[in-house]
Design an enzyme around this catalytic site. Structure first.
Site, PDB file in Angstrom:
ATOM      1  CG  ASP A   1      -8.570 123.904  11.990  1.00 50.35           C
ATOM      2  OD1 ASP A   1      -8.660 123.408  13.129  1.00 50.35           O
ATOM      3  OD2 ASP A   1      -8.196 123.259  10.980  1.00 50.35           O
TER       4      ASP A   1
ATOM      5  N   GLY B   1      -8.616 113.975   9.084  1.00 52.17           N
ATOM      6  CA  GLY B   1      -9.628 113.068   8.524  1.00 52.17           C
ATOM      7  C   GLY B   1      -9.196 112.411   7.223  1.00 52.17           C
TER       8      GLY B   1
ATOM      9  CG  ASN C   1     -10.937 119.659  12.114  1.00 53.48           C
ATOM     10  OD1 ASN C   1     -12.026 119.508  12.674  1.00 53.48           O
ATOM     11  ND2 ASN C   1     -10.164 120.694  12.337  1.00 53.48           N
TER      12      ASN C   1
ATOM     13  CE1 TYR D   1      -6.495 122.797   2.342  1.00 52.86           C
ATOM     14  CE2 TYR D   1      -4.487 121.716   3.110  1.00 52.86           C
ATOM     15  CZ  TYR D   1      -5.123 122.626   2.271  1.00 52.86           C
ATOM     16  OH  TYR D   1      -4.400 123.359   1.371  1.00 52.86           O
ATOM     17  CB  THR D   2      -4.519 116.429   3.119  1.00 56.35           C
ATOM     18  OG1 THR D   2      -3.902 117.122   4.208  1.00 56.35           O
ATOM     19  CG2 THR D   2      -3.444 116.014   2.141  1.00 56.35           C
TER      20      THR D   2
ATOM     21  CD  GLU E   1      -4.886 118.763  18.757  1.00 61.32           C
ATOM     22  OE1 GLU E   1      -5.454 119.472  17.925  1.00 61.32           O
ATOM     23  OE2 GLU E   1      -3.906 118.040  18.504  1.00 61.32           O
TER      24      GLU E   1
ATOM     25  CG  ASP F   1      -3.185 122.920  18.223  1.00 60.75           C
ATOM     26  OD1 ASP F   1      -2.859 122.372  19.302  1.00 60.75           O
ATOM     27  OD2 ASP F   1      -2.861 122.492  17.117  1.00 60.75           O
TER      28      ASP F   1
ATOM     29  CG  HIS G   1      -2.839 117.457  11.116  1.00 57.89           C
ATOM     30  ND1 HIS G   1      -2.370 117.447  12.400  1.00 57.89           N
ATOM     31  CD2 HIS G   1      -4.029 118.092  11.166  1.00 57.89           C
ATOM     32  CE1 HIS G   1      -3.233 118.071  13.187  1.00 57.89           C
ATOM     33  NE2 HIS G   1      -4.253 118.470  12.476  1.00 57.89           N
ATOM     34  N   GLY G   2      -2.457 115.364   7.150  1.00 56.83           N
ATOM     35  CA  GLY G   2      -1.773 115.174   5.870  1.00 56.83           C
ATOM     36  C   GLY G   2      -2.015 113.795   5.280  1.00 56.83           C
TER      37      GLY G   2
END
Ligand code: 13P
Length: 348
Positions: A82, A211, A231, A233-234, A134, A104, A181-182
């Site tokens: 990623d 996401g 995607n 994660y956080t 991207e 990226d 993100h985050g």
């Protein structure tokens, strides 16, 4: 067995109106939690390692763990790099077993992004590995890793996306339509008309980064407009953090194993929730059936070294290993060497 071809996996999701979760993992607890979720809900899954997280773990060791988890699992799995930052990162990831890579270069100019992405595509496609690029820029606002995605959001435009995909040759495109993100502040404002137009123009699986924090309805609308990879994660990291804090509070003297006891379970609960909302739950069997398996090829080279000394033979083999080992796609274990008569003759 069930490592599968990523292009086939996302083509299935795109064609059947669901999205596969690409969960960034940062430890064995994350691997176990995400795999438990996939196996419980019978979902295809992408285990991702984000280059920006490499300072937190040993990439090579975690890759081995992910590959072992995938190989013993009944659900189809892809191992993915990623946010790969360079061609070298992509080569390394493929060598260590990734069968999908993201490059990226979205923070660069369009021309630089195209050149960097094209270089990764040429290398990766020669290894049979599909590539996600991207275009546009998905920033971070707060939460884990926000500092790695500074700057304002830049939307993906339809006109640029079409030319980019054609010229870079990417298999999937990560688009910027309002996610970050985050951790989110408030509700994300997603530009669905823009996403719809991009999907109509491209007709390839789209990826959404950032996401965490989107609601179920937003996820469903993303998926109905071409998003086949999400995607995430956080939210997993936050669930893990909360579980550790709760343990520390209820048992102040707890040691390491007691503190992290619930981590993989809370990760699996959140990942399974996502798999059910995104529609990948229950799809494992058909994905395995429709996707080409991903397996490495074992290649044995026998040198006939009659007439040269053992030392000269060793030098020749070492040179050969160096040349072969430098080819992208050739995996680490090049060169289990045996010098001597063929073993079947030696045994007599
Ligand atoms: P979140 O951390 O916002 O879920 O985003 C993850 C991501 O996009 C990784 O590439």
């Amino acid at each position: 067995m069930p490592l599968v071809n990523m292009k086939d996996m996302l083509a299935h999701a795109y064609g059947h109106g669901y999205a596969v979760g690409a969960f960034d993992v940062v430890s064995l607890d994350f691997v176990e939690g995400v795999m438990a979720a996939a196996e419980r809900s019978r979902a295809p899954v992408i285990l991702s390692l984000a280059e920006s997280h490499f300072e937190h773990y040993d990439f090579e060791l975690l890759m081995s763990a992910m590959e072992a988890a995938a190989r013993r699992s009944p659900v189809p799995v892809v191992l993915h790099l990623d946010h790969g930052a360079s061609l070298e990162s992509a080569v390394r990831a493929i060598r260590l077993g990734c069968n999908g890579v993201m490059v990226d270069a979205s923070h660069m100019t369009l021309g630089e992004n195209l050149t960097a992405t094209r270089a990764v595509v040429e290398m990766a496609h020669a290894c049979g590995v599909p590539v996600e690029g991207e275009l546009g820029y998905v920033p971070g606002v707060e939460g884990e890793d926000a500092e790695r995605h500074p700057g304002p959001l830049a939307y993906t435009t339809v006109a640029e996306a079409k030319g980019f995909v054609e010229r870079a040759g990417v298999d999937f495109l990560a688009v910027s339509i309002g996610t970050v993100h985050g951790r989110l502040k408030g509700k994300a404002k997603l530009d669905f008309p823009r996403l719809r137009s991009i999907n109509q123009a491209l007709g390839i699986p789209l990826a959404i980064h950032g996401g965490t924090g989107l609601d179920d309805d937003q996820f469903r609308r993303l998926i109905s407009n071409g998003v086949a990879k999400i995607n995430y994660y956080t939210a997993l990291a936050d669930a893990a953090g909360a579980a550790i804090r709760a343990r520390a509070k209820s048992a102040p003297g707890a040691g390491y194993t007691a503190l992290v006891k619930d981590v993989s379970e809370v990760i699996s609960i959140e990942a399974e929730r996502c798999m059910r909302v995104w529609g990948s739950a229950g799809r494992a069997a058909e994905v395995t059936f429709h996707c080409r398996p991903w397996a490495s090829v074992e290649h044995m080279i026998i040198h006939n070294v009659v007439g040269i000394s053992e030392k000269e033979a060793a030098v020749m083999i070492a040179e050969g290993q160096q040349v072969l080992g430098a080819i992208p796609g050739v995996r680490e274990d090049v060169g289990k060497t045996y010098i001597g008569p063929p073993p079947w003759r030696a045994e007599r």
